[in-house]
Motif scaffolding. Structure first.
Motif, PDB file in Angstrom:
ATOM      1  N   GLU A 297      11.475  -6.786  50.672  1.00  0.00           N
ATOM      2  CA  GLU A 297      10.077  -6.589  50.277  1.00  0.00           C
ATOM      3  C   GLU A 297       9.549  -7.790  49.497  1.00  0.00           C
ATOM      4  O   GLU A 297       8.411  -8.227  49.705  1.00  0.00           O
ATOM      5  CB  GLU A 297       9.955  -5.314  49.451  1.00  0.00           C
ATOM      6  CG  GLU A 297      10.226  -4.042  50.248  1.00  0.00           C
ATOM      7  CD  GLU A 297      10.356  -2.822  49.360  1.00  0.00           C
ATOM      8  OE1 GLU A 297      10.178  -2.965  48.121  1.00  0.00           O
ATOM      9  OE2 GLU A 297      10.624  -1.727  49.888  1.00  0.00           O
ATOM     10  N   ASP A 298      10.371  -8.327  48.610  1.00  0.00           N
ATOM     11  CA  ASP A 298       9.948  -9.490  47.828  1.00  0.00           C
ATOM     12  C   ASP A 298       9.759 -10.716  48.710  1.00  0.00           C
ATOM     13  O   ASP A 298       8.835 -11.515  48.498  1.00  0.00           O
ATOM     14  CB  ASP A 298      10.962  -9.788  46.731  1.00  0.00           C
ATOM     15  CG  ASP A 298      10.924  -8.769  45.607  1.00  0.00           C
ATOM     16  OD1 ASP A 298       9.982  -7.950  45.568  1.00  0.00           O
ATOM     17  OD2 ASP A 298      11.856  -8.773  44.770  1.00  0.00           O
TER      18      ASP A 298
ATOM     19  N   SER B  59      10.702  -7.653  42.188  1.00  0.00           N
ATOM     20  CA  SER B  59      10.156  -6.327  41.907  1.00  0.00           C
ATOM     21  C   SER B  59      11.139  -5.437  41.160  1.00  0.00           C
ATOM     22  O   SER B  59      10.742  -4.439  40.558  1.00  0.00           O
ATOM     23  CB  SER B  59       9.728  -5.649  43.216  1.00  0.00           C
ATOM     24  OG  SER B  59      10.805  -5.596  44.134  1.00  0.00           O
ATOM     25  N   PHE B  60      12.427  -5.788  41.165  1.00  0.00           N
ATOM     26  CA  PHE B  60      13.457  -4.984  40.499  1.00  0.00           C
ATOM     27  C   PHE B  60      13.905  -5.712  39.236  1.00  0.00           C
ATOM     28  O   PHE B  60      15.073  -6.052  39.071  1.00  0.00           O
ATOM     29  CB  PHE B  60      14.612  -4.756  41.472  1.00  0.00           C
ATOM     30  CG  PHE B  60      15.681  -3.811  40.983  1.00  0.00           C
ATOM     31  CD1 PHE B  60      15.399  -2.790  40.091  1.00  0.00           C
ATOM     32  CD2 PHE B  60      16.989  -3.942  41.435  1.00  0.00           C
ATOM     33  CE1 PHE B  60      16.383  -1.929  39.643  1.00  0.00           C
ATOM     34  CE2 PHE B  60      17.991  -3.080  41.008  1.00  0.00           C
ATOM     35  CZ  PHE B  60      17.687  -2.068  40.106  1.00  0.00           C
TER      36      PHE B  60
ATOM     37  N   THR C 210      14.784  -4.180  48.334  1.00  0.00           N
ATOM     38  CA  THR C 210      13.907  -4.882  47.402  1.00  0.00           C
ATOM     39  C   THR C 210      13.814  -6.370  47.722  1.00  0.00           C
ATOM     40  O   THR C 210      12.729  -6.958  47.621  1.00  0.00           O
ATOM     41  CB  THR C 210      14.387  -4.699  45.949  1.00  0.00           C
ATOM     42  OG1 THR C 210      15.766  -5.073  45.846  1.00  0.00           O
ATOM     43  CG2 THR C 210      14.238  -3.249  45.508  1.00  0.00           C
TER      44      THR C 210
END
Length: 225
Positions: free
Chosen positions: A56-57, A191-192, A53
């Motif tokens: 990706e961020d 995103s998490f 995550t």
């Protein structure tokens, strides 16, 4: 990407689909609540959360910087989720590689509640750190929302979300920007993180992030709760 262009406190800003605010005059990208290393923190506690995550961020953050041409990055608190994530070797390696690719970028962190517990970012990342409120007229840069006699407050912390409805009882909770008369709350960049539907005033302007588009909820066909 279809961003929303608006004015707050007399300043032209863009609300980005990457869940960031771009301040045109200062060429500054402003984001809140990245919570780097949150998945690593869960794994350190024995909870089997998939990784990736933070990577990706960081990719989304790089895309926003590239699209806007920002020269400065302002982080409105909660950069690292916890000490366990801050100490995770794989997480730090990913962040360090991203920082090396943006070595000339001026990065400022306004401490949030998670930063107090997690500790400041490692010196090697080259991130300046200040306490809230940090004044850059006409804004008071904070982590927690509120009002300030010194400027229009830009904050995060809440992870605001808004429920939009469609036909047939369809609904979706989407991250959103909440622009009030004396302050704005940015969506969580991480995103998490999840979202929270919050009470808003009739004078607030709400913009939801729907995929690669930022939409005012006052547009025809959109209503929220």
């Amino acid at each position: 990407m279809n961003d929303a262009v608006t004015v707050i406190a007399g300043e032209a800003v863009r609300l980005l689909a990457e869940r960031a605010l771009y301040w045109e005059r200062e060429r500054a990208l402003i984001v809140a609540d990245l919570h780097w290393g949150k998945a690593a923190t869960f794994r350190a506690g024995g909870i089997p959360i998939p990784g990736g995550t933070t990577r990706e961020d960081l990719g989304r953050l790089a895309a926003a910087l590239r699209r806007t041409g920002a020269k400065r990055l302002i982080l409105l608190g909660d950069l690292f989720h916890a000490r366990e994530g801050r100490a995770a070797a794989a997480t730090l390696a990913t962040i360090s590689a991203w920082r090396a690719a943006h070595a000339t970028l001026d990065v400022l962190l306004v401490r949030g509640n998670h930063d107090v517990r997690a500790g400041d970012p490692p010196d090697a990342l080259g991130i300046s750190v200040v306490n809230a409120p940090h004044l850059v007229a006409p804004f008071a840069l904070c982590h927690e929302p509120g009002v300030s006699p010194d400027g229009y407050v830009l904050a995060g912390h809440i992870h605001p979300g808004y429920v939009v409805y469609g036909a047939g009882r369809q609904s979706a909770r989407l991250p959103c920007f909440v622009l009030g008369t004396r302050g704005a709350i940015l969506p969580a960049f991480g995103s998490f993180t999840g979202t929270m539907v919050m009470d808003t005033r009739k004078t607030d302007r709400i913009y939801v992030v729907a995929g690669d588009e930022v939409i005012s909820v006052h547009r025809e066909g959109i209503r929220g709760a």
